[in-house]
Design an enzyme around this catalytic site. Structure first.
Site, PDB file in Angstrom:
ATOM      1  N   ARG A  21      -7.716  -3.052   6.282  1.00  0.00           N
ATOM      2  CA  ARG A  21      -6.850  -1.971   5.783  1.00  0.00           C
ATOM      3  C   ARG A  21      -7.331  -0.689   6.444  1.00  0.00           C
ATOM      4  NH1 ARG A  21      -4.740  -0.601  -0.241  1.00  0.00           N
ATOM      5  NH2 ARG A  21      -3.375  -2.291   0.419  1.00  0.00           N
TER       6      ARG A  21
ATOM      7  N   HIS B 205       2.887  -2.983   6.087  1.00  0.00           N
ATOM      8  CA  HIS B 205       2.163  -3.670   4.999  1.00  0.00           C
ATOM      9  C   HIS B 205       2.750  -5.086   4.888  1.00  0.00           C
ATOM     10  CE1 HIS B 205      -0.325  -4.285   1.665  1.00  0.00           C
ATOM     11  NE2 HIS B 205       0.153  -3.433   0.788  1.00  0.00           N
TER      12      HIS B 205
ATOM     13  N   GLN C  15       2.347  -7.431   1.736  1.00  0.00           N
ATOM     14  CA  GLN C  15       3.136  -7.021   0.576  1.00  0.00           C
ATOM     15  C   GLN C  15       4.539  -7.622   0.641  1.00  0.00           C
ATOM     16  OE1 GLN C  15       2.035  -4.846  -2.025  1.00  0.00           O
ATOM     17  NE2 GLN C  15       3.837  -5.781  -2.932  1.00  0.00           N
TER      18      GLN C  15
ATOM     19  N   ASP D 186       8.569   3.098  -3.491  1.00  0.00           N
ATOM     20  CA  ASP D 186       7.115   3.224  -3.360  1.00  0.00           C
ATOM     21  C   ASP D 186       6.772   4.694  -3.621  1.00  0.00           C
ATOM     22  OD1 ASP D 186       4.452   2.796  -2.733  1.00  0.00           O
ATOM     23  OD2 ASP D 186       4.766   2.505  -0.583  1.00  0.00           O
TER      24      ASP D 186
ATOM     25  N   CYS E 226       5.487  -2.023  -4.941  1.00  0.00           N
ATOM     26  CA  CYS E 226       4.244  -2.644  -4.466  1.00  0.00           C
ATOM     27  C   CYS E 226       3.045  -2.278  -5.339  1.00  0.00           C
ATOM     28  CB  CYS E 226       3.989  -2.268  -3.012  1.00  0.00           C
ATOM     29  SG  CYS E 226       3.713  -0.510  -2.760  1.00  0.00           S
TER      30      CYS E 226
ATOM     31  N   ARG F 292       0.946 -11.752  -4.659  1.00  0.00           N
ATOM     32  CA  ARG F 292       0.082 -11.408  -3.515  1.00  0.00           C
ATOM     33  C   ARG F 292      -0.993 -12.502  -3.361  1.00  0.00           C
ATOM     34  NH1 ARG F 292      -0.622  -6.050  -2.069  1.00  0.00           N
ATOM     35  NH2 ARG F 292      -1.836  -6.948  -0.355  1.00  0.00           N
TER      36      ARG F 292
HETATM   37  N1  NVA Z   1       2.760   3.223   0.885  1.00  0.00           N
HETATM   38  C1  NVA Z   1       1.548   3.129   0.082  1.00  0.00           C
HETATM   39  C2  NVA Z   1       1.324   1.706  -0.309  1.00  0.00           C
HETATM   40  C3  NVA Z   1       0.091   1.472  -1.148  1.00  0.00           C
HETATM   41  C4  NVA Z   1      -0.107   0.015  -1.483  1.00  0.00           C
HETATM   42  C5  NVA Z   1       0.370   3.679   0.871  1.00  0.00           C
HETATM   43  O1  NVA Z   1       0.274   3.418   2.067  1.00  0.00           O
HETATM   44  O2  NVA Z   1      -0.439   4.394   0.279  1.00  0.00           O
HETATM   45  N1   CP Z   2       0.161  -2.950  -3.236  1.00  0.00           N
HETATM   46  C1   CP Z   2      -1.103  -2.828  -2.783  1.00  0.00           C
HETATM   47  O1   CP Z   2      -1.396  -3.108  -1.623  1.00  0.00           O
HETATM   48  O2   CP Z   2      -1.997  -2.432  -3.721  1.00  0.00           O
HETATM   49  P1   CP Z   2      -3.507  -1.950  -3.466  1.00  0.00           P
HETATM   50  O3   CP Z   2      -3.437  -0.637  -2.741  1.00  0.00           O
HETATM   51  O4   CP Z   2      -4.091  -1.846  -4.830  1.00  0.00           O
HETATM   52  O5   CP Z   2      -4.207  -2.969  -2.625  1.00  0.00           O
END
Ligand code: NVA
Ligand code: CP
Length: 317
Positions: free
Chosen positions: A115, A142, A145, A231, A271, A299
């Site tokens: 990540r 992502h 997801q 989101d 998500c 997930r």
């Molecule tokens: N779009 C959000 C998703 C978090 C799971 C982010 O990137 O922070």
């Molecule tokens: N939806 C998702 O990826 O959640 P986290 O940021 O908690 O991993």
């Protein structure tokens, strides 16, 4: 089956999951079916350890609850082990080149999940990795997801082909991935973003514009949709824009009126984490059309299918 020259373990050719379009429709159909079987085994407390002795390394440069937990628990449930690294207390945070990290980490593990911020970071790591690399979220995408989200849709409603998904809000990593998925799995996305936050097709990695339509009015995007999803207004890495975004996105909230204009029995997904009162009204998030908890649970199951596939190829058990 080829043998890994370092570990001596049998492997299939290295395949990564860096964005949704890395896999074909046929591969996704296989993964959705495996997810169903693996979920069934989990629910029946059936011991299933195909990844015994395999090690997953998880590298986090941003916060996470679901992604960390689902990968770590998933790997353990498949008989393997998972190691958590974050950039704050590893050499990655002190400027070790990502190419060097890819060479080293992939010599000590069987699978890597990352990540991070820019997609280019994960691409550079993967180019230097001897083992499969999974995108656990970048600024651009992502994919894990949406793998789980589409499985959730299929589980609830049947095939997604030909259906309409309404995306309300920011054209972010999750939105881009929905758009890629629509091209591969042949469904439609109705996108509504505030002015200035529109989809950037090149950044989204799209082949064309056949599978999505943009709407200035979020209610029009939701009209007749089989799934309404959104989101946060401010994704990780964009925190400096938070106050400005709160003003710009104020009219892009999924509320009960919006759910009423969607198809009867349309699903609501998010998500997570969610901000009730911002991108989603509490009545929708906690309402009867919301499937967010099942979506989060999936997930775990979908990523177990993904890890099994990346390490063992197609299996029949
Ligand atoms: N779009 C959000 C998703 C978090 C799971 C982010 O990137 O922070
Ligand atoms: N939806 C998702 O990826 O959640 P986290 O940021 O908690 O991993």
């Amino acid at each position: 089956m080829p043998v890994n020259p370092i570990s001596g373990k049998q492997t299939v050719a290295v395949k990564h999951f860096l964005q949704f379009k890395d896999f074909t429709r046929d591969e996704f159909e296989y993964l959705f079916e495996r997810t169903r079987i693996i979920k069934q085994k989990f629910k029946a407390y059936e011991q299933y350890w195909p990844l015994i002795d395999r090690t997953l390394v998880m590298i986090f440069e941003k916060a996470s609850t679901r992604t960390r937990l689902s990968f770590e628990a998933g790997m353990q449930q498949l008989g393997g082990s998972a190691i958590y690294l974050n950039t704050r207390d590893s050499q990655l945070g002190r400027g070790e080149p990502v190419e060097d990290a890819g060479q080293v980490i992939s010599r000590m593990s069987d699978l890597v999940m990352i990540r991070t911020f820019d997609q280019s970071i994960i691409e550079r790591f993967a180019a230097n990795s001897r083992v499969p690399v999974i995108n656990g979220l970048t600024k651009e995408y992502h994919p894990c997801q949406i793998l789980a989200d589409i499985y959730t849709f299929i589980e609830q409603c049947g095939p997604i082909q030909g259906k309409t998904v309404a995306w309300i809000g920011d054209s972010n990593n999750v939105c881009n991935t929905w758009l890629q998925a629509a091209e591969i799995l042949d469904f439609n996305v109705h996108v509504s973003t505030p002015p200035g936050y529109e989809v950037e097709p090149e950044r989204a990695g799209l082949f064309g514009a056949d599978h999505y339509e943009e709407f200035a009015d979020p209610m029009e995007a939701a009209r007749g949709a089989h799934l309404v999803t959104t989101d946060v207004w401010t994704s990780m890495g964009f925190e400096a824009e938070n106050e400005e975004r709160k003003k710009d996105f104020a009219d892009w909230q999924v509320d009960e009126e919006m759910m009423r204009i969607a198809a009867p029995d349309a699903l609501f997904m998010h998500c997570l984490p969610a901000h009730r009162g911002e991108e989603v009204a509490a009545a929708v998030m906690d309402g009867p059309q919301s499937v967010v908890w099942g979506e989060a649970e999936n997930r775990l199951h979908a990523q177990k299918a993904l890890m099994e596939y990346l390490l063992l190829g197609r299996v029949d058990k």
